[in-house]
Design a protein around this motif. Structure first.
Motif, PDB file in Angstrom:
ATOM      1  N   PRO A   1     -26.767  46.289 -51.617  1.00 39.03           N
ATOM      2  CA  PRO A   1     -27.861  46.548 -50.668  1.00 39.03           C
ATOM      3  C   PRO A   1     -29.173  46.783 -51.406  1.00 39.03           C
ATOM      4  O   PRO A   1     -29.200  47.478 -52.435  1.00 39.03           O
ATOM      5  CB  PRO A   1     -27.394  47.817 -49.935  1.00 39.03           C
ATOM      6  CG  PRO A   1     -25.907  47.828 -50.098  1.00 39.03           C
ATOM      7  CD  PRO A   1     -25.644  47.235 -51.449  1.00 39.03           C
TER       8      PRO A   1
ATOM      9  N   THR B   1     -30.342  42.429 -45.708  1.00 39.62           N
ATOM     10  CA  THR B   1     -30.589  43.596 -46.556  1.00 39.62           C
ATOM     11  C   THR B   1     -29.992  43.445 -47.946  1.00 39.62           C
ATOM     12  O   THR B   1     -29.962  44.407 -48.717  1.00 39.62           O
ATOM     13  CB  THR B   1     -30.013  44.867 -45.895  1.00 39.62           C
ATOM     14  OG1 THR B   1     -28.613  44.674 -45.668  1.00 39.62           O
ATOM     15  CG2 THR B   1     -30.710  45.172 -44.576  1.00 39.62           C
TER      16      THR B   1
ATOM     17  N   ALA C   1     -36.136  46.983 -46.493  1.00 41.13           N
ATOM     18  CA  ALA C   1     -35.304  46.099 -47.310  1.00 41.13           C
ATOM     19  C   ALA C   1     -35.319  44.661 -46.813  1.00 41.13           C
ATOM     20  O   ALA C   1     -34.921  43.751 -47.543  1.00 41.13           O
ATOM     21  CB  ALA C   1     -33.869  46.616 -47.355  1.00 41.13           C
ATOM     22  N   THR C   2     -35.746  44.432 -45.589  1.00 40.78           N
ATOM     23  CA  THR C   2     -35.679  43.086 -45.015  1.00 40.78           C
ATOM     24  C   THR C   2     -37.045  42.406 -45.101  1.00 40.78           C
ATOM     25  O   THR C   2     -38.026  42.886 -44.532  1.00 40.78           O
ATOM     26  CB  THR C   2     -35.236  43.126 -43.545  1.00 40.78           C
ATOM     27  OG1 THR C   2     -36.121  43.970 -42.806  1.00 40.78           O
ATOM     28  CG2 THR C   2     -33.815  43.652 -43.432  1.00 40.78           C
TER      29      THR C   2
ATOM     30  N   SER D   1     -37.380  42.281 -51.618  1.00 42.61           N
ATOM     31  CA  SER D   1     -37.658  42.670 -50.234  1.00 42.61           C
ATOM     32  C   SER D   1     -38.946  42.042 -49.705  1.00 42.61           C
ATOM     33  O   SER D   1     -39.209  42.080 -48.498  1.00 42.61           O
ATOM     34  CB  SER D   1     -37.746  44.200 -50.119  1.00 42.61           C
ATOM     35  OG  SER D   1     -38.956  44.699 -50.671  1.00 42.61           O
TER      36      SER D   1
ATOM     37  N   ASP E   1     -37.291  48.131 -41.260  1.00 39.59           N
ATOM     38  CA  ASP E   1     -36.451  48.250 -42.445  1.00 39.59           C
ATOM     39  C   ASP E   1     -37.188  47.700 -43.666  1.00 39.59           C
ATOM     40  O   ASP E   1     -37.476  46.499 -43.739  1.00 39.59           O
ATOM     41  CB  ASP E   1     -35.149  47.466 -42.234  1.00 39.59           C
ATOM     42  CG  ASP E   1     -34.123  47.727 -43.320  1.00 39.59           C
ATOM     43  OD1 ASP E   1     -34.511  48.250 -44.381  1.00 39.59           O
ATOM     44  OD2 ASP E   1     -32.941  47.396 -43.107  1.00 39.59           O
TER      45      ASP E   1
END
Length: 608
Positions: free
Chosen positions: A175, A43, A85-86, A188, A83
């Protein structure tokens, strides 16, 4: 911004480890608890597995790079997590031609690495990779994971978070907030199969078979289809570089304002030169925007036309003389005075001690006559060999062309490469001790850089002082996509000294003659809103006339899809307050893939 002399040597990232093996099996070989791609990506910008061995990382091959120094392939997990962000994509560096095909289901074992394109000193972000891989092909012909569409509303308005002070300004450990910041959004998606549709070109195809598009067609748009860069704090977030995994010969030749219609899709990479880059398996169809080269109007009888034009390392061996001549005669309407930057010596880049440039200039003057223009006269000063920067052995310098039928030059002997001109008073008016002469050639500001050339011209009985410049380049500055935010602009330090030096010289003229007409022009290598320009203008001695144009029309150069100001013409108060000042940035090069220089010339017309 860099010109031909400082252009990059390659457009691909170069990884530092190699060697891969490939095994073909007919059934899955990974364990149920194997690490997955989104686990590796994590992340933040740095993998939590960096430096560690991973085993049986599963994915579908979405792209294969078989050329250059960064050979390998991209894989993507078809079963994403929840997620945003990943990233679900990852590059596998093989170092040699991969033995996999798009659509293969594979498992990969190897070492997770954070590779920084350009090296850690570049300030670039890192690319998460698996290196020294062992690759197992499980099956072939699988459908690719659906491409993630990058479009106007998916890219945030804000560009980047601020860097962490505890990390020297780095954003690496922050993050990811892909719904808040454009750079976080692109990060991302690193390594994933993405696509853009019907994207407008904002950076023309370059010699490295790259171009730039925008997914935000309204973002700081100018009337010619480009995206204007007008502030350090207002980035153009919709820009994206496009490369291709196909043959270079199949890459489209596109101008600014053209479109890539249909779908352009492939893995999202991060390159040394441009940051986030869509490396296309599928390229959209180019559609012309009808962009044409501009032509400025001719000066009227009582107007003096002064131009600046960076002719990009011109030397006698080049084949661009006729094209440059046509540009000066037809597009610029044969200005009375032309300050030329990047005139090289008679042997060009050959490092043989030659410093004279009479053959270079003479060949251009002859070409101008052949194109139907006037026979210009010229003035210049040969530099000390290899003392002025630029392409090694080229000895670039600034040169004045002038039309002797319209303007005369006041010659005052004494100027040479190391002897500067000074300001004196003659019959109550300002004059130069040497004309042509160099400004402060021994000053620290001009070390390993082009020295300003000053001269006295007379138009209709009125003296006009002209100072031609080519300030230090932006080489060495951190990229807009740097891991350090805001990025460091280390090259500014020398330009600030140079701007202060020229400003001091102009003030010396104005101290002697308050109403003197002074024109300072050239490749300033900095923006009209920069501290460099502010220092040039300091105390009201000068004003950058490009600011007379609407904000959307202020540009002379296109870099990474940003149309921006590098070339400027600045004037003293008597010219600014005078009647009939007219400024034109004549767009003939920067927006076109078949450019003869990477700079657009600038023309100022006024009545002395």
């Amino acid at each position: 911004m860099p010109s031909k002399s400082s252009a990059r040597l390659a457009a691909l990232t170069v990884a530092a480890v190699c060697c891969a093996s490939t095994v073909v099996v007919t059934s899955p070989a990974h364990a149920a608890d194997a690490v997955r791609i989104h686990d590796i990506q994590g992340t933040t910008r740095l993998s939590p597995y960096a430096g560690q061995q991973v085993t049986d990382v599963a994915g579908i091959v979405t792209g294969v790079r078989t050329y250059g120094s960064s050979r390998g392939f991209w894989i993507q997990d078809p079963r994403p997590d929840a997620d945003p962000a990943t990233s679900e994509g990852l590059f596998v560096y093989t170092g040699s031609t991969p033995k996999v095909a798009v659509g293969d289901a594979v498992t990969v074992s190897g070492t997770v690495s954070e590779y920084v394109p350009g090296g850690t000193s570049s300030g670039n972000q890192s690319l998460t990779e698996i290196t020294r891989p062992t690759v197992t092909v499980v099956s072939g012909g699988n459908a690719l994971p659906p491409a993630r569409t990058i479009h106007s509303w998916s890219v945030p308005y804000l560009y980047t978070p601020s860097g962490d002070e505890a990390e020297d300004g780095s954003i690496n450990h922050r993050p990811l907030r892909p719904h808040w910041y454009a750079l976080d959004y692109y990060e991302s998606l690193e390594g994933m199969h993405v696509q853009v549709a019907d994207a407008r070109v904002v950076g023309a195809t370059d010699p490295y078979t790259e171009l730039w598009v925008t997914v935000k067609p309204w973002e700081h748009r100018n009337r010619r289809g480009g995206t204007v860069y007008g502030s350090y704090t207002s980035q153009n977030t919709g820009r994206l570089q496009i490369q291709s995994l196909g043959r270079a010969a199949d890459f489209p030749d596109a101008h600014v304002g053209d479109r890539l219609t249909g779908t352009t899709s492939g893995p999202l990479d991060y390159s040394q030169y441009g940051g986030y880059t869509l490396v296309a398996n599928e390229l959209g169809t180019p559609e012309s925007g009808g962009l044409e080269r501009e032509t400025t109007r001719a000066q009227r009888r009582g107007e003096l036309a002064v131009a600046t034009y960076n002719v990009e390392n011109l030397d006698p061996s080049d084949d661009t003389f006729a094209a440059h001549a046509a540009a000066i005669v037809d597009n610029l309407a044969s200005p009375d005075i032309v300050s030329l930057e990047e005139i090289q010596d008679n042997s060009g880049a050959k490092d043989d001690g030659t410093v004279a440039a009479d053959q270079t200039v003479g060949k251009l003057i002859d070409a101008i006559v052949a194109a139907g223009g006037p026979r210009y006269d010229w003035r210049g000063i040969d530099p000390v060999d290899k003392a002025d920067g630029g392409q090694p052995g080229g000895n670039i310098r600034t040169v004045f062309l002038f039309n002797p039928e319209r303007v005369s030059f006041t010659d005052r002997p004494g100027g040479d490469a190391t002897t500067g001109t000074r300001v004196t008073e003659v019959y109550g008016r300002a004059a130069l001790t040497a004309s042509p002469g160099r400004v402060d050639p021994a000053g620290a500001a001009w070390e390993d850089s082009r020295k300003p050339l000053a001269g006295e011209f007379v138009f209709r009985g009125r003296t006009v002082f002209v100072v031609g410049n080519h300030f230090a380049s932006k080489g060495g500055d951190q990229a807009l996509t740097s891991q350090y935010q805001p990025p460091a602009r280390s090259s500014e330090a020398q330009r600030h000294l140079q701007a202060a030096s020229v400003n001091t010289f102009v003030k010396e003229i104005l101290d002697v003659q308050k109403n003197a007409d002074v024109v300072v022009l050239g490749d300033i290598n900095d923006f009209e809103f920069s501290e460099t320009t502010r220092l040039l203008e300091d105390g009201g001695a000068l004003w950058s006339a490009v600011k007379s144009l609407p904000r959307s029309e202020r540009y002379s150069y296109v870099y990474q899809g940003n149309s921006q100001v590098l070339d400027q013409i600045l004037v003293s108060p008597s010219i600014r307050r005078g009647w009939g000042l007219s400024y034109d940035s004549v767009h003939i090069n920067a927006e076109f893939h078949d450019q003869i220089s990477d700079h657009d010339p600038q023309v100022l017309r006024f009545r002395p």
